[in-house]
Structures are given as C-alpha cells and as structure tokens.
Design a protein around this motif. Structure first.
Motif, short mmCIF file in Angstrom:
data_model
loop_
_atom_site.label_atom_id
_atom_site.label_comp_id
_atom_site.label_asym_id
_atom_site.label_seq_id
_atom_site.Cartn_x
_atom_site.Cartn_y
_atom_site.Cartn_z
N ASP A 1 65.06 48.47 62.85
CA ASP A 1 66.72 47.72 63.30
C ASP A 1 67.53 48.86 63.64
O ASP A 1 67.92 48.23 64.46
CB ASP A 1 67.20 46.28 62.67
N ALA A 2 67.21 49.83 62.36
CA ALA A 2 68.37 50.76 63.24
C ALA A 2 67.80 51.72 64.44
O ALA A 2 68.53 52.15 64.97
CB ALA A 2 68.19 52.22 61.66
N ILE A 3 66.59 52.27 64.75
CA ILE A 3 66.01 52.75 65.97
C ILE A 3 66.51 50.94 66.68
O ILE A 3 66.60 52.02 68.05
CB ILE A 3 64.04 52.81 65.23
N VAL A 4 65.87 50.26 66.96
CA VAL A 4 66.56 49.84 67.92
C VAL A 4 67.73 49.68 68.50
O VAL A 4 67.64 49.67 69.72
CB VAL A 4 65.68 48.30 67.49
N ASP A 5 68.94 49.70 67.36
CA ASP A 5 69.82 49.81 67.91
C ASP A 5 70.34 51.26 68.18
O ASP A 5 71.20 51.12 69.66
CB ASP A 5 71.25 49.34 66.41
N MET A 6 69.59 52.12 67.93
CA MET A 6 69.52 53.74 68.25
C MET A 6 69.71 53.84 69.85
O MET A 6 70.11 54.50 70.83
CB MET A 6 69.31 53.72 67.64
N LEU A 7 68.57 52.48 70.28
CA LEU A 7 67.31 52.78 71.32
C LEU A 7 67.99 52.12 72.82
O LEU A 7 67.70 51.67 73.48
CB LEU A 7 66.44 52.69 71.29
N GLN B 1 71.67 67.60 38.37
CA GLN B 1 70.82 66.84 38.27
C GLN B 1 70.69 65.91 39.74
O GLN B 1 71.42 65.87 39.89
CB GLN B 1 70.99 65.20 37.67
N ALA B 2 68.88 66.49 40.52
CA ALA B 2 68.90 65.60 41.14
C ALA B 2 69.71 64.66 41.42
O ALA B 2 69.06 63.20 40.93
CB ALA B 2 67.39 66.07 41.48
N GLN B 3 70.16 64.13 43.07
CA GLN B 3 70.67 62.86 43.21
C GLN B 3 69.09 61.47 43.64
O GLN B 3 68.90 62.70 44.61
CB GLN B 3 71.14 62.72 43.87
N SER B 4 68.56 60.82 43.66
CA SER B 4 67.85 60.01 44.47
C SER B 4 68.02 60.03 45.68
O SER B 4 70.08 59.10 45.56
CB SER B 4 67.60 58.96 43.50
N LEU B 5 67.08 59.72 46.62
CA LEU B 5 67.65 59.12 47.71
C LEU B 5 67.20 57.63 48.06
O LEU B 5 66.31 56.77 47.34
CB LEU B 5 66.64 59.43 48.60
N VAL B 6 68.56 57.36 49.04
CA VAL B 6 68.49 55.85 48.87
C VAL B 6 67.67 55.65 50.04
O VAL B 6 68.83 56.01 51.50
CB VAL B 6 69.40 54.62 49.36
N LEU B 7 66.86 54.77 50.42
CA LEU B 7 66.21 54.81 51.60
C LEU B 7 66.09 53.36 53.16
O LEU B 7 66.52 52.56 51.70
CB LEU B 7 64.35 55.45 52.01
N PRO B 8 66.41 53.38 53.72
CA PRO B 8 65.84 51.66 54.48
C PRO B 8 64.51 51.56 53.92
O PRO B 8 63.58 51.93 53.96
CB PRO B 8 66.57 52.16 55.83
N THR B 9 64.48 50.19 54.53
CA THR B 9 63.04 49.47 54.63
C THR B 9 62.17 49.31 55.56
O THR B 9 63.18 49.95 56.49
CB THR B 9 63.17 47.70 53.55
N ILE B 10 61.07 49.50 55.94
CA ILE B 10 60.37 49.70 57.23
C ILE B 10 61.40 48.21 58.33
O ILE B 10 61.98 48.86 58.97
CB ILE B 10 59.39 49.18 57.06
N GLY C 1 78.51 50.05 56.19
CA GLY C 1 79.04 48.58 55.55
C GLY C 1 77.16 48.76 55.06
O GLY C 1 76.88 49.25 54.42
N LYS C 2 76.73 46.90 55.78
CA LYS C 2 75.21 46.93 54.40
C LYS C 2 74.03 47.20 55.73
O LYS C 2 73.14 46.75 55.34
CB LYS C 2 75.13 45.10 54.58
N THR C 3 74.82 47.29 56.72
CA THR C 3 73.33 48.00 58.48
C THR C 3 73.09 49.47 58.42
O THR C 3 73.78 50.27 57.79
CB THR C 3 74.29 47.24 59.68
N TRP C 4 71.80 49.55 58.27
CA TRP C 4 71.57 50.95 58.24
C TRP C 4 71.63 51.13 59.40
O TRP C 4 71.60 50.71 60.48
CB TRP C 4 70.24 50.88 57.90
N LYS C 5 72.07 52.97 60.24
CA LYS C 5 72.04 53.56 61.31
C LYS C 5 70.76 54.17 61.70
O LYS C 5 70.61 55.00 60.27
CB LYS C 5 73.75 53.57 61.85
N ALA C 6 70.39 55.11 63.08
CA ALA C 6 69.93 55.77 62.37
C ALA C 6 70.07 57.01 63.56
O ALA C 6 71.51 56.07 64.91
CB ALA C 6 68.33 55.43 63.30
N GLN C 7 70.50 57.98 63.88
CA GLN C 7 70.50 59.45 64.92
C GLN C 7 69.56 59.90 64.68
O GLN C 7 68.73 60.15 63.92
CB GLN C 7 71.74 59.58 64.83
N PRO C 8 69.39 61.06 65.74
CA PRO C 8 68.47 61.73 65.94
C PRO C 8 68.76 63.12 64.51
O PRO C 8 70.70 63.27 64.46
CB PRO C 8 69.24 62.38 67.01
N SER C 9 68.40 63.60 64.41
CA SER C 9 68.20 64.50 63.26
C SER C 9 68.93 65.82 63.09
O SER C 9 67.56 66.65 63.74
CB SER C 9 67.63 64.36 62.26
#
Length: 103
Positions: free
Chosen positions: A24-30, A10-19, A81-89
């Motif tokens: 915030d994740a991109i700001v933290d990464m940069l 069964q395909a697992q649905s993706l959990v995505l960050p809100t905008i 934890g409860k925070t989204w993080k971003a990184q190069p893909s």
C-alpha cells in the motif's frame, strides 16, 4: 565488561511494515505515475535508514513485481500515524545489491 568512559549501547529492533502495508505504501508513492499496482512485493534486508527524517524510518531492499518485470530497489519506510509510507532511499550503500534475501 564495560570499560570506564564507555557507554552501554543496546541495539534497537527495527519495526517493519507487513507485506500488505509495504504494498500500500508503494502504491501510494507511485500514485499519479501511471504505473500499475504491484502484483507482488517482497522485503529483503532492512536497516535503520541513513539520514532519517522520520522516527523509526527503515531502509529495505524491495523486490517489486509489476506484470512480468521484477525490480529490486532500496526504499525507506516510515509510519505516518497508523499508515506506512514509502520513499526513495539514501541508504543504498548500507544495503546489499543484489540482495540474497530476495533471490
């Protein structure tokens, strides 16, 4: 019908960050790069991340607006934890470029 010796997957649905979470994740990464805070972030196509190092890691095409410039890039997002993080893909081959969802 499921044939003998095959597994039902069964395909697992993706959990995505809100905008705001993605922003915030991109700001933290940069942080520390001297780049300004994005004025706009838009998520395009998202898929399960290739070679994921975190549970639930997703890869998305992202349009990031800084000033007058709009850049489209693949980025991975994961929860720490409860925070989204971003990184190069590393999933750019699985994502469309240019992404029609960002047009």
């Amino acid at each position: 019908m499921i044939w003998p010796g095959t597994a039902w997957v069964q395909a697992q649905s993706l959990v995505l960050p809100t905008i705001p979470e993605a922003t915030d994740a991109i700001v933290d990464m940069l942080e520390g790069t001297g780049l300004s805070r994005p004025s706009k972030v838009k998520l395009g196509t998202c898929v399960a991340a290739e070679a994921a190092t975190y549970p639930g890691q997703v890869a998305c095409t992202v349009a990031v607006t800084m000033g007058a410039a709009v850049n489209e890039n693949p980025m991975d997002f994961y929860k720490q934890g409860k925070t989204w993080k971003a990184q190069p893909s590393a999933s750019q081959d699985k994502l469309p470029f240019p992404d029609p969802k960002l047009q």
